[in-house]
Design a protein around this motif. Structure first.
Motif, PDB file in Angstrom:
ATOM      1  N   LEU A   8       0.701  -1.024  -0.104  1.00  0.00           N
ATOM      2  CA  LEU A   8      -0.026   0.000   0.093  1.00  0.00           C
ATOM      3  C   LEU A   8       0.646   1.158  -0.004  1.00  0.00           C
ATOM      4  CD1 LEU A   8      -2.540  -1.035   2.587  1.00  0.00           C
ATOM      5  CD2 LEU A   8      -2.867  -1.251   0.141  1.00  0.00           C
ATOM      6  N   THR A   9       0.743   2.013  -0.777  1.00  0.00           N
ATOM      7  CA  THR A   9       1.218   3.441  -0.880  1.00  0.00           C
ATOM      8  C   THR A   9       0.276   4.468  -0.664  1.00  0.00           C
ATOM      9  OG1 THR A   9       2.688   2.717  -2.532  1.00  0.00           O
ATOM     10  CG2 THR A   9       2.556   4.886  -2.162  1.00  0.00           C
ATOM     11  N   SER A  10       0.090   5.078   0.786  1.00  0.00           N
ATOM     12  CA  SER A  10      -0.783   6.044   1.213  1.00  0.00           C
ATOM     13  C   SER A  10      -0.405   6.625   2.293  1.00  0.00           C
ATOM     14  CB  SER A  10      -2.252   5.141   1.601  1.00  0.00           C
ATOM     15  OG  SER A  10      -3.193   5.895   1.884  1.00  0.00           O
ATOM     16  N   ASP A  11      -1.482   7.596   2.714  1.00  0.00           N
ATOM     17  CA  ASP A  11      -0.961   8.381   4.075  1.00  0.00           C
ATOM     18  C   ASP A  11      -1.222   7.382   5.145  1.00  0.00           C
ATOM     19  OD1 ASP A  11      -0.817   9.824   6.195  1.00  0.00           O
ATOM     20  OD2 ASP A  11      -2.149  11.397   5.415  1.00  0.00           O
ATOM     21  N   PHE A  12      -0.041   6.938   5.538  1.00  0.00           N
ATOM     22  CA  PHE A  12       0.020   5.597   6.447  1.00  0.00           C
ATOM     23  C   PHE A  12      -0.714   6.125   7.950  1.00  0.00           C
ATOM     24  CE2 PHE A  12       2.102   3.827  10.257  1.00  0.00           C
ATOM     25  CZ  PHE A  12       1.947   2.355   9.985  1.00  0.00           C
ATOM     26  N   LEU A  13      -0.869   7.350   8.412  1.00  0.00           N
ATOM     27  CA  LEU A  13      -1.530   7.630   9.557  1.00  0.00           C
ATOM     28  C   LEU A  13      -2.914   7.678   9.305  1.00  0.00           C
ATOM     29  CD1 LEU A  13       0.901  10.613  10.686  1.00  0.00           C
ATOM     30  CD2 LEU A  13       0.922   8.113  11.463  1.00  0.00           C
ATOM     31  N   LYS A  14      -3.695   7.582   8.375  1.00  0.00           N
ATOM     32  CA  LYS A  14      -4.968   7.732   7.993  1.00  0.00           C
ATOM     33  C   LYS A  14      -5.588   6.226   7.685  1.00  0.00           C
ATOM     34  CE  LYS A  14      -5.122  12.285   6.331  1.00  0.00           C
ATOM     35  NZ  LYS A  14      -5.455  13.323   5.150  1.00  0.00           N
ATOM     36  N   LEU A  15      -4.549   5.310   7.464  1.00  0.00           N
ATOM     37  CA  LEU A  15      -5.260   3.928   7.233  1.00  0.00           C
ATOM     38  C   LEU A  15      -5.700   3.290   8.645  1.00  0.00           C
ATOM     39  CD1 LEU A  15      -2.204   2.594   5.219  1.00  0.00           C
ATOM     40  CD2 LEU A  15      -4.409   3.299   4.392  1.00  0.00           C
ATOM     41  N   ARG A  48       8.291   8.275  16.283  1.00  0.00           N
ATOM     42  CA  ARG A  48       7.387   7.902  17.504  1.00  0.00           C
ATOM     43  C   ARG A  48       5.914   7.561  16.831  1.00  0.00           C
ATOM     44  NH1 ARG A  48      10.728  10.025  21.381  1.00  0.00           N
ATOM     45  NH2 ARG A  48      11.578   8.355  22.617  1.00  0.00           N
ATOM     46  N   MET A  49       5.429   8.627  16.222  1.00  0.00           N
ATOM     47  CA  MET A  49       4.066   8.717  15.536  1.00  0.00           C
ATOM     48  C   MET A  49       4.024   7.368  14.828  1.00  0.00           C
ATOM     49  SD  MET A  49       1.943  11.447  13.598  1.00  0.00           S
ATOM     50  CE  MET A  49       3.092  13.011  14.249  1.00  0.00           C
ATOM     51  N   LEU A  50       4.918   7.229  13.865  1.00  0.00           N
ATOM     52  CA  LEU A  50       4.730   6.183  13.024  1.00  0.00           C
ATOM     53  C   LEU A  50       4.814   4.801  13.608  1.00  0.00           C
ATOM     54  CD1 LEU A  50       7.434   7.352  10.228  1.00  0.00           C
ATOM     55  CD2 LEU A  50       4.975   7.199   9.977  1.00  0.00           C
ATOM     56  N   ILE A  51       5.623   4.696  14.646  1.00  0.00           N
ATOM     57  CA  ILE A  51       5.830   3.390  15.598  1.00  0.00           C
ATOM     58  C   ILE A  51       4.422   3.142  16.114  1.00  0.00           C
ATOM     59  CG2 ILE A  51       6.838   2.315  17.280  1.00  0.00           C
ATOM     60  CD1 ILE A  51       9.352   3.378  16.405  1.00  0.00           C
ATOM     61  N   ALA A  52       3.824   4.375  16.638  1.00  0.00           N
ATOM     62  CA  ALA A  52       2.614   4.215  17.439  1.00  0.00           C
ATOM     63  C   ALA A  52       1.425   3.658  16.598  1.00  0.00           C
ATOM     64  CB  ALA A  52       2.358   5.250  18.102  1.00  0.00           C
ATOM     65  N   LYS A  53       1.539   4.129  15.355  1.00  0.00           N
ATOM     66  CA  LYS A  53       0.181   3.757  14.310  1.00  0.00           C
ATOM     67  C   LYS A  53       0.643   2.520  14.139  1.00  0.00           C
ATOM     68  CE  LYS A  53      -2.717   4.021  11.474  1.00  0.00           C
ATOM     69  NZ  LYS A  53      -4.130   4.171  11.973  1.00  0.00           N
ATOM     70  N   SER A  54       2.002   1.974  13.685  1.00  0.00           N
ATOM     71  CA  SER A  54       2.325   0.559  13.483  1.00  0.00           C
ATOM     72  C   SER A  54       1.879  -0.324  14.474  1.00  0.00           C
ATOM     73  CB  SER A  54       3.786   0.496  13.244  1.00  0.00           C
ATOM     74  OG  SER A  54       4.143   1.194  12.026  1.00  0.00           O
ATOM     75  N   LEU A  55       1.919  -0.046  15.773  1.00  0.00           N
ATOM     76  CA  LEU A  55       1.697  -1.020  16.768  1.00  0.00           C
ATOM     77  C   LEU A  55       0.066  -1.419  16.880  1.00  0.00           C
ATOM     78  CD1 LEU A  55       4.103   0.059  19.640  1.00  0.00           C
ATOM     79  CD2 LEU A  55       4.036  -2.033  18.200  1.00  0.00           C
ATOM     80  N   GLU A  56      -0.750  -0.268  16.461  1.00  0.00           N
ATOM     81  CA  GLU A  56      -2.305  -0.591  16.102  1.00  0.00           C
ATOM     82  C   GLU A  56      -2.414  -1.651  15.143  1.00  0.00           C
ATOM     83  OE1 GLU A  56      -4.159   2.975  15.242  1.00  0.00           O
ATOM     84  OE2 GLU A  56      -3.227   4.363  16.950  1.00  0.00           O
ATOM     85  N   ILE A  57      -1.463  -1.872  14.227  1.00  0.00           N
ATOM     86  CA  ILE A  57      -1.680  -2.717  13.122  1.00  0.00           C
ATOM     87  C   ILE A  57      -1.250  -3.902  13.290  1.00  0.00           C
ATOM     88  CG2 ILE A  57      -1.337  -3.141  10.734  1.00  0.00           C
ATOM     89  CD1 ILE A  57      -1.226  -0.033  10.178  1.00  0.00           C
ATOM     90  N   SER A  58       0.250  -4.119  13.848  1.00  0.00           N
ATOM     91  CA  SER A  58       0.790  -5.298  14.127  1.00  0.00           C
ATOM     92  C   SER A  58       2.027  -4.995  15.294  1.00  0.00           C
ATOM     93  CB  SER A  58       1.616  -5.697  12.818  1.00  0.00           C
ATOM     94  OG  SER A  58       2.220  -7.066  12.987  1.00  0.00           O
ATOM     95  N   HIS A  59       2.455  -6.157  15.858  1.00  0.00           N
ATOM     96  CA  HIS A  59       3.671  -5.863  16.736  1.00  0.00           C
ATOM     97  C   HIS A  59       4.860  -6.229  16.071  1.00  0.00           C
ATOM     98  CE1 HIS A  59       1.294  -4.771  20.527  1.00  0.00           C
ATOM     99  NE2 HIS A  59       0.360  -5.469  20.038  1.00  0.00           N
ATOM    100  N   CYS A  60       4.826  -6.502  14.848  1.00  0.00           N
ATOM    101  CA  CYS A  60       5.961  -6.855  13.988  1.00  0.00           C
ATOM    102  C   CYS A  60       6.167  -5.867  13.302  1.00  0.00           C
ATOM    103  CB  CYS A  60       5.856  -8.099  13.364  1.00  0.00           C
ATOM    104  SG  CYS A  60       5.625  -9.597  14.197  1.00  0.00           S
ATOM    105  N   ILE A  61       7.289  -5.027  13.374  1.00  0.00           N
ATOM    106  CA  ILE A  61       7.718  -3.895  12.591  1.00  0.00           C
ATOM    107  C   ILE A  61       8.868  -3.812  12.255  1.00  0.00           C
ATOM    108  CG2 ILE A  61       7.704  -1.092  12.725  1.00  0.00           C
ATOM    109  CD1 ILE A  61       5.818  -1.223  15.182  1.00  0.00           C
ATOM    110  N   SER A  62       9.125  -3.520  10.908  1.00  0.00           N
ATOM    111  CA  SER A  62      10.587  -3.250  10.251  1.00  0.00           C
ATOM    112  C   SER A  62      10.488  -1.841   9.614  1.00  0.00           C
ATOM    113  CB  SER A  62      10.271  -4.354   9.187  1.00  0.00           C
ATOM    114  OG  SER A  62      11.789  -4.050   8.445  1.00  0.00           O
TER     115      SER A  62
END
Length: 87
Positions: A8-15, A48-62
């Motif tokens: 996905l290529t999008s505004d990540f914070l709105k997904l 920090r904002m990107l990681i916080a949003k990522s943790l809403e989606i999955s606990h596995c982040i790269s």
């Protein structure tokens, strides 16, 4: 393998998603020649904002970061983030 991965290529914070893994390749702000990449100065939006949003989606982040990332910045950031994200 391609049918098992959604890119996905999008505004990540709105997904609003859920998934197994989040791969972040954030935009990098321009920097001076020979200046090391700083997690604090050169990422847009804030990591920090990107990681916080990522943790809403999955606990596995790269996270893809430039090869010349300041390692002291990285150590400081992730050590302080352990408490922030209660990891």
């Amino acid at each position: 393998m391609g049918e098992k991965i959604d890119f996905l290529t999008s505004d990540f914070l709105k997904l609003k998603l859920s998934g197994d893994v989040v791969f972040l390749s954030p935009n990098v702000v321009e920097r001076k020649q020979n200046e090391k990449f700083s997690l604090y100065k050169h990422l847009q939006p804030d990591l920090r904002m990107l990681i916080a949003k990522s943790l809403e989606i999955s606990h596995c982040i790269s996270i893809k970061l430039p090869a010349d990332t300041d390692l002291e910045d990285m150590a400081e950031f992730f050590n302080s983030s352990l408490e922030y994200y209660e990891l």
